[in-house]
Design an enzyme around this catalytic site. Structure first.
Site, mmCIF file in Angstrom:
data_model
loop_
_atom_site.group_PDB
_atom_site.id
_atom_site.type_symbol
_atom_site.label_atom_id
_atom_site.label_comp_id
_atom_site.label_asym_id
_atom_site.label_seq_id
_atom_site.Cartn_x
_atom_site.Cartn_y
_atom_site.Cartn_z
ATOM 1 N N LEU A 63 -5.890 -1.826 -0.619
ATOM 2 C CA LEU A 63 -5.747 -1.922 0.833
ATOM 3 C C LEU A 63 -6.347 -3.259 1.270
ATOM 4 C CD1 LEU A 63 -6.498 1.140 3.106
ATOM 5 C CD2 LEU A 63 -6.621 -1.192 3.947
ATOM 6 N N GLU A 101 -4.561 -6.778 2.830
ATOM 7 C CA GLU A 101 -3.315 -7.484 3.154
ATOM 8 C C GLU A 101 -3.329 -8.950 2.701
ATOM 9 O OE1 GLU A 101 -4.818 -5.363 5.129
ATOM 10 O OE2 GLU A 101 -3.309 -3.791 5.365
ATOM 11 N N PHE A 132 -2.462 -9.272 10.260
ATOM 12 C CA PHE A 132 -3.288 -10.420 10.618
ATOM 13 C C PHE A 132 -4.348 -10.788 9.582
ATOM 14 C CE2 PHE A 132 -1.521 -8.796 14.610
ATOM 15 C CZ PHE A 132 -0.732 -9.900 14.901
ATOM 16 N N PRO A 133 -4.906 -9.892 8.796
ATOM 17 C CA PRO A 133 -5.767 -10.348 7.702
ATOM 18 C C PRO A 133 -5.034 -11.274 6.723
ATOM 19 C CG PRO A 133 -6.120 -8.019 8.089
ATOM 20 C CD PRO A 133 -4.935 -8.425 8.925
ATOM 21 N N GLU A 191 0.841 -1.203 0.000
ATOM 22 C CA GLU A 191 0.000 0.000 0.000
ATOM 23 C C GLU A 191 0.877 1.254 0.000
ATOM 24 O OE1 GLU A 191 -2.111 -0.880 3.551
ATOM 25 O OE2 GLU A 191 -2.991 -2.686 2.693
ATOM 26 N N HIS A 224 -1.053 0.285 16.102
ATOM 27 C CA HIS A 224 0.199 0.685 15.470
ATOM 28 C C HIS A 224 1.394 0.431 16.392
ATOM 29 C CE1 HIS A 224 -2.958 3.062 13.519
ATOM 30 N NE2 HIS A 224 -2.202 3.051 12.442
ATOM 31 N N GLN A 276 1.972 -2.072 5.905
ATOM 32 C CA GLN A 276 2.224 -0.744 6.470
ATOM 33 C C GLN A 276 2.544 -0.767 7.967
ATOM 34 O OE1 GLN A 276 -0.755 2.153 5.487
ATOM 35 N NE2 GLN A 276 0.251 2.607 3.537
#
Length: 327
Positions: A61, A63, A91-92, A32, A132, A85
């Site tokens: 976007l 993953e 995790f997806p 991304e 994050h 990112q």
């Protein structure tokens, strides 16, 4: 003499990618905003302009789709370099990584082995909250078929990234974003690699072994200085590679000092420190003078407002060192 330059970790990683894209025409960078924008932290800045949008390109976007596409590209003979990112967003893609990427070589009897590198910033210290700031190394360390690498500075970041790109195994490359710009050093501008499975002895000492990786290494260096002021001589080791990890260096050190403290940001329960403590005590039990200690984040979601309390501080590490030495 080889030319050197003063680079921070972001610049060192970008320099490594530049070298590798130039050397290997099958290499492609995807993720991304990695193209025109240069990535969320600007690691890939300028690479699309230099190598074209067919080799450095943005993705939706999504993953799971990014990693799934990279696996397909790897099976087709390309060398995909993925950027996720933030590690919190990986995790997806967990199913694609642990069920597909990690197991392809094994389940195909060695017929197929997609060479996919996944780079992702991880860890706390930037006031990013729990989406994050997490440290997911233990999840991936538990999956056979993956390598997990964590650099602690610009020199290590460039050398380990190029070493990982030469590796035939899938690699999860975790970049400690708290020191992306804070850690700066004079490093070779030429192509060089560092071995993926070797820990680095940062400082020799006699009283205790202190082990860390990523940004925590820098906090440990602060703790070592505090301990030195109180008369304690600490041996500091940068693990660098989580899987495979350099048990030999740890055992050799603990056989000398008789004590070990492991520091990491992730929660304590089932964190990677537990693996190190178990393995070292099994190999060096007869040399131990005190229980092996872990100093870690807490078993809670990563807190936004209590970030400084959650992350191991130099003072908390010092207390653990003194407690273990004086046991």
């Amino acid at each position: 003499m080889a030319e050197t330059g003063s680079l921070n970790m972001i610049q060192a990683l970008g320099n490594a990618l530049d070298h590798y894209l130039e050397r290997d025409e099958t290499a492609v960078v995807l993720g991304e905003d990695v193209g025109g924008f240069g990535g969320v932290f600007r690691v890939t800045a300028g690479l699309q302009e230099k190598y074209g949008s067919d080799r450095v390109f943005d993705t939706p976007l999504a993953e799971a789709g990014i990693v799934g596409m990279a696996i397909g590209m790897g099976l087709g003979g390309l060398r995909p370099i993925v950027e996720i990112q933030f590690a919190d967003f990986i995790f997806p893609a967990f199913d694609q990584i642990v069920n597909e990427l990690a197991k392809y070589r094994y389940r195909s009897g060695g017929q197929y082995a997609p060479r996919v590198m996944i780079r992702t910033p991880y860890g706390g210290g930037i006031r990013g909250g729990h989406y994050h700031s997490q440290s997911p190394e233990a999840y991936f360390a538990h999956t056979p078929g993956l390598r997990v690498v964590v650099p602690s500075g610009p020199y290590e970041a460039k050398g380990l990234l190029l070493g990982a790109l030469e590796c035939a195994d899938p690699v999860i490359f975790l970049e400690p974003k708290r020191i992306y710009r804070a850690a700066k050093g004079e490093i070779p501008l030429d192509y060089y690699t560092l071995p993926l499975e070797r820990a680095q002895l940062v400082r020799k000492g006699e009283d205790i072994t202190l082990v860390a990786w990523g940004a925590m290494l820098h906090t440990c260096q602060e703790a070592v200085a505090l301990a030195e002021g109180e008369g304690y001589d600490v041996e500091l080791i940068d693990l660098q590679s989580i899987v495979p990890y350099d048990l030999h260096t740890l055992v050799r050190s603990v056989t000398k000092t008789g004590r070990m403290v492991v520091v990491h940001e992730a929660p304590m329960t089932c964190g990677f420190g537990a693996e190190l403590v178990a393995a070292v005590q099994a190999e060096a039990f007869d040399h131990l003078r005190a229980p092996l200690l872990r100093i870690t984040g807490f078993d809670t979601p990563f807190p936004y407002s209590l970030e400084d309390h959650y992350l191991p501080s130099a003072e908390r590490i010092l207390r653990g060192l003194v407690e273990t030495i004086e046991y």
